[in-house]
Design an enzyme around this catalytic site. Structure first.
Site, mmCIF file in Angstrom:
data_model
loop_
_atom_site.group_PDB
_atom_site.id
_atom_site.type_symbol
_atom_site.label_atom_id
_atom_site.label_comp_id
_atom_site.label_asym_id
_atom_site.label_seq_id
_atom_site.Cartn_x
_atom_site.Cartn_y
_atom_site.Cartn_z
ATOM 1 N N ARG A 71 38.749 33.583 47.608
ATOM 2 C CA ARG A 71 38.050 35.065 47.707
ATOM 3 C C ARG A 71 36.616 34.733 47.861
ATOM 4 O O ARG A 71 35.830 35.595 48.367
ATOM 5 C CB ARG A 71 38.408 36.056 46.526
ATOM 6 C CG ARG A 71 39.845 36.338 47.296
ATOM 7 C CD ARG A 71 40.401 37.291 45.952
ATOM 8 N NE ARG A 71 40.497 36.800 44.540
ATOM 9 C CZ ARG A 71 41.553 35.866 44.032
ATOM 10 N NH1 ARG A 71 42.560 35.517 44.988
ATOM 11 N NH2 ARG A 71 41.612 35.419 42.919
ATOM 12 N N GLU A 108 42.575 31.188 32.947
ATOM 13 C CA GLU A 108 43.307 31.988 32.396
ATOM 14 C C GLU A 108 45.095 32.023 32.035
ATOM 15 O O GLU A 108 45.533 32.436 31.417
ATOM 16 C CB GLU A 108 43.092 33.601 32.242
ATOM 17 C CG GLU A 108 42.824 34.177 33.742
ATOM 18 C CD GLU A 108 42.004 33.691 34.742
ATOM 19 O OE1 GLU A 108 41.648 34.519 35.491
ATOM 20 O OE2 GLU A 108 40.850 32.773 34.338
#
Length: 191
Positions: A71, A108
């Site tokens: 992205r 994460e």
């Protein structure tokens, strides 16, 4: 620092924020994925996003905009062109032909690795790292490490969205780098 604090951009920030969506349980159960693809479907919000970054960086003598796959590739090239810098893609493993340097990191929901072409940046070049979102800061730290190993000076990291509860800004601060974001996102985890 976040955009819209004192620069008159609050209306643009609100417009951008209104285009974002949250996708629960993606890519894994319990993760709330902040999706920017809906922002890309709105030409005004997309342009405002690019313009806000360009306004911040056009006078900062940036010669490299490094975008994190995937992205960061959606925002980085347009910012680079607008400020007269080159775009350097930071890719997942085995996506770049030729000689690369690599940096492994923890994120994460797992581990990953970024790669950059050897010779993509020159020692002393001033670099901006761009991505869509900062959560724990692991990906941004890996990007900075790659650039700094090649001799670049990382000026700042910039993201469209920050998830403050995951403390990525604090991790970057420990690394000695500022973070600029357009939108802070706070949410409750899915059950």
């Amino acid at each position: 620092m976040s955009a819209g604090e004192n620069d008159g951009s609050a209306d643009r920030i609100n417009g951008i924020k209104s285009t974002l969506r949250v996708v629960p349980d993606f890519p894994k159960p319990g993760i709330l994925f902040l999706d920017i693809t809906t922002l890309l479907l709105d030409p005004k919000a997309f342009k405002d996003t690019i313009d806000l970054f360009v306004e911040r960086y056009k006078q900062k003598d940036i010669s490299v905009v490094a975008g994190i796959e995937a992205r960061g590739f959606m925002f980085g090239p347009a910012i680079a062109l607008a400020i007269g810098a080159k775009f350097v893609p930071l890719r997942k493993p085995k996506k770049l032909p030729g000689e690369v340097i690599s940096e492994k990191y923890v994120l994460e929901y797992g581990t990953d690795c970024l790669e950059m072409h050897v010779g993509a940046v020159e020692p002393g070049e001033r670099a901006l790292v761009i991505d869509d979102l900062v959560a724990t800061g692991g990906t941004l730290c890996a990007a900075m490490n790659l650039l700094e190993r090649a001799g670049a000076v990382v000026v700042e990291c910039a993201c469209v969205i920050e998830v403050p509860d995951l403390k990525g800004r604090e991790r970057l601060r420990l690394h000695g780098k500022p973070l600029y974001v357009l939108i802070e996102s706070r949410f409750e985890p899915t059950s």
